[in-house]
Design a protein around this motif. Sequence first.
Motif, short mmCIF file in Angstrom:
data_model
loop_
_atom_site.label_atom_id
_atom_site.label_comp_id
_atom_site.label_asym_id
_atom_site.label_seq_id
_atom_site.Cartn_x
_atom_site.Cartn_y
_atom_site.Cartn_z
N ILE A 7 0.85 -1.18 0.00
CA ILE A 7 0.00 0.00 0.00
C ILE A 7 0.89 1.24 0.00
O ILE A 7 1.82 1.36 0.79
CB ILE A 7 -0.96 0.02 1.20
CG1 ILE A 7 -0.21 -0.10 2.54
CG2 ILE A 7 -2.00 -1.10 1.09
CD1 ILE A 7 -1.09 0.06 3.76
N GLN A 10 -2.05 4.76 3.61
CA GLN A 10 -2.61 3.93 4.65
C GLN A 10 -4.03 3.46 4.33
O GLN A 10 -4.76 4.07 3.54
CB GLN A 10 -2.61 4.69 5.98
CG GLN A 10 -3.49 5.90 6.02
CD GLN A 10 -3.32 6.74 7.27
OE1 GLN A 10 -3.92 7.78 7.38
NE2 GLN A 10 -2.51 6.32 8.23
N ILE A 11 -4.41 2.37 4.99
CA ILE A 11 -5.79 1.90 5.01
C ILE A 11 -6.47 2.57 6.19
O ILE A 11 -5.96 2.50 7.33
CB ILE A 11 -5.85 0.37 5.14
CG1 ILE A 11 -5.19 -0.30 3.93
CG2 ILE A 11 -7.29 -0.09 5.30
CD1 ILE A 11 -5.06 -1.81 4.07
N VAL A 12 -7.60 3.24 5.95
CA VAL A 12 -8.27 4.01 7.00
C VAL A 12 -9.71 3.53 7.17
O VAL A 12 -10.44 3.39 6.20
CB VAL A 12 -8.28 5.52 6.67
CG1 VAL A 12 -8.95 6.31 7.81
CG2 VAL A 12 -6.88 6.02 6.42
N LEU A 23 -11.45 -5.98 8.94
CA LEU A 23 -10.47 -6.36 7.93
C LEU A 23 -10.00 -7.76 8.27
O LEU A 23 -9.44 -7.99 9.35
CB LEU A 23 -9.28 -5.39 7.94
CG LEU A 23 -9.55 -3.93 7.57
CD1 LEU A 23 -8.26 -3.11 7.72
CD2 LEU A 23 -10.08 -3.81 6.15
N ILE A 33 0.44 -7.17 4.46
CA ILE A 33 0.30 -5.80 3.99
C ILE A 33 1.60 -5.07 4.31
O ILE A 33 1.97 -4.94 5.49
CB ILE A 33 -0.89 -5.10 4.67
CG1 ILE A 33 -2.19 -5.84 4.34
CG2 ILE A 33 -0.98 -3.64 4.26
CD1 ILE A 33 -3.38 -5.35 5.14
N GLY A 57 0.21 2.33 9.17
CA GLY A 57 -0.15 1.49 8.03
C GLY A 57 -1.64 1.31 7.92
O GLY A 57 -2.25 1.49 6.87
N ILE A 58 -2.27 0.94 9.05
CA ILE A 58 -3.73 0.81 9.14
C ILE A 58 -4.20 1.70 10.27
O ILE A 58 -3.67 1.65 11.39
CB ILE A 58 -4.15 -0.64 9.38
CG1 ILE A 58 -3.66 -1.55 8.25
CG2 ILE A 58 -5.66 -0.75 9.54
CD1 ILE A 58 -3.95 -3.03 8.48
N LYS A 66 -14.77 -2.32 15.67
CA LYS A 66 -14.07 -2.78 14.49
C LYS A 66 -13.14 -3.95 14.85
O LYS A 66 -12.66 -4.06 15.98
CB LYS A 66 -13.24 -1.66 13.86
CG LYS A 66 -14.02 -0.38 13.55
CD LYS A 66 -15.13 -0.61 12.55
CE LYS A 66 -15.82 0.71 12.20
NZ LYS A 66 -16.95 0.52 11.29
N ILE A 68 -9.71 -6.27 13.31
CA ILE A 68 -8.64 -6.58 12.35
C ILE A 68 -8.08 -7.93 12.75
O ILE A 68 -7.67 -8.13 13.89
CB ILE A 68 -7.53 -5.51 12.35
CG1 ILE A 68 -8.10 -4.14 11.99
CG2 ILE A 68 -6.42 -5.89 11.40
CD1 ILE A 68 -7.09 -3.00 12.06
N VAL A 73 1.29 -7.19 9.04
CA VAL A 73 1.59 -5.82 8.61
C VAL A 73 3.08 -5.61 8.80
O VAL A 73 3.63 -5.90 9.87
CB VAL A 73 0.79 -4.78 9.41
CG1 VAL A 73 1.17 -3.36 8.98
CG2 VAL A 73 -0.71 -5.01 9.27
N ILE A 94 -0.34 -0.54 13.16
CA ILE A 94 -1.79 -0.31 13.30
C ILE A 94 -1.99 0.72 14.40
O ILE A 94 -1.41 0.61 15.49
CB ILE A 94 -2.53 -1.61 13.65
CG1 ILE A 94 -2.34 -2.66 12.55
CG2 ILE A 94 -4.02 -1.35 13.87
CD1 ILE A 94 -2.88 -4.04 12.91
#
Length: 641
Positions: A7, A10-12, A23, A33, A57-58, A66, A68, A73, A94
């Motif tokens: 990536i 970042q993944i948000v 995720l 990732i 990163g995330i 949420k 994960i 990572v 994260i």
Amino acid sequence: MSGSLYISDQIVLNKANSGVTALFGDGMGKTTISFDKAQIGVFNSDTNENDIRAFAGILIDGQSNKTISDLSVKYTNPDFYRTGQSYFGKVNGILVNDADNTLISKVEVSGANRAGVFFTSTQTLQKDPDSANGRTYKARLIRGEVDETYENLPLGENNRIVDSNLHHNRVAGVLVAYQKDFTADGNTMSWNGHEADGGTGYGIASMAGSYNYGITYTNNTTDHNYRKGLDVHDGDDIVIENNTSIGDRLYGIAVYNRQFTMDTVKINNNTIIADPDFRLAQDDNAGLKYFGYAGIHMQTNTQLRDLRSSDTGHFEISGNTVKNLDVYQNATQTYGIEFRNHEPNMHYTLDITGNTIEGASTKYAIAVINNTKNTTLGTNGQGSGTINVADNTIDIDRIPKGTMPVFIIEENNSGQLRGEVTVSGNSLTIREQSDGTIEGVQMIGNAETYRVTDNTFEIHGTMDKPVVSLLGRAGSEIPELIVSGNDITTDLTGNLYRSWIERNTVVDVYADNNTHNGKELAEVQHIVSKPAAGYAPETTETTHVLDLGIGSDTISGADGSQTLYQQPATVLASSEAFAEQFSDGLPALNDLLAVTELDLSAVLGAESGAGLAVGATVTEYAQSLDIREEQWQSEVSAYVV
């Protein structure tokens, strides 16, 4: 998600995609990732208040519930280590910000130049709309305008990290800040930090200067982290149970508080295995030394502030095993279990019970080193609480010169009797050589009653110093020492010397039912005042006391002309300088730099070569800042994680 994914940004998970609840990958190592986005600037470790969300990163930002799970990572940018800069990094694998009920499960994170996973709040650094002075939520809490029950206080609640693998990150596997009821369970956290740097490298840690209410670490394994395994820098209602620390370089478990109060801690049923070969001969900052080691360390109010703490506290260290202790570079600060209290008024209970401590050598197997000086008012504190050192097993080859197996001291107390100290049911074995200042237990303080009962002392090598020592501190009040039911085994072929119990003149002493090499020792009764209510000795025989049978008022075989507890000038100077930093009672975060080197040889424990004149009172230390934890381990900035 599956396979290897790179990536570029970042993944948000935020309000823009609030419908995304999780995720999921195919498993650690099966879904990876990777990212390499460079950070901008340097993290400010004097405040720990940078907003670093952009470099994760995330990122989970302001969204609760949420998950994960089942992925790896990895941060691949080479900006991992900078010489002499323990805390420059801003990159977390994260980052969970201002979120509740988050689950991080079966996740691997490596390579981050800050933490693998970071739980935090940026909202706490925003101005509270209800503040008349425009202060932030955190500032209002620090100043006592609100407390932990304030309904608007930002907290991440019920967040969890479980069954994950956090390794080879620069600062920590996991960092925790501004959390309530946080849990880390079943994780492996290893090799975090850098081999050249002793200033950081944690398996898991709560961040200094952050408030946390309810931190639980259970069933985790920490392995060869470059500073500490399981750590709390600030927090309360702490439970650390059933974890294993293997070879963490400076501490297995460490718990203390700096900016927010702490009154309830349980450290139970953990296994700490030191690695004597995993040490740091020279730090990358030439002015810092990291030679000491503590299996378990607990300390209240390390910065000696007015934290508006509770009147009572309960601290428990029970059922733990500490193995492979060995002194490195003759470091005085080598402990199996170490406790320090700096709360001036807290009437606390400390239970150090049922632990096993083993190794080739240690300066102290168990040490309770307290200073209740009120630095805000400049007055002495109330001193002793209720201290129980019971049912522990200590098995050490050697106790080096100048120290002792068990040491309990209350510095800078008011002189009025309070609390009691019990050392009971312990098994102490020194297999090869006892070179300590005291052969067994020394107690210095203002407790009303001291009990040394039903212990087994097996002490080999040269025996010529007291086995039990009490230097009681009081004004007109008289503390009492009860020594009963102890079995002492030594290499002496004759009788145990009469000075095996040491006391100063202001102590009532009762000793009975003690044995040496299977032979009953003479009963002792030395009464300065009327016996305490409820004590009924079996005999009133006093001839052994009249014959100075418990060591008189000087330490056996010593010239009584020396002054006890002479401090090096460098210690006094550093203490005074430190006290000046907090004259206003408010945080001075950028000034909390650690003293780099300290000579404690004349501070910890009463040397047997230093006597007390007849009728003398025990001299107080000027300050206890000389034995503050962060000084002897030289944390680069004493405020940072």
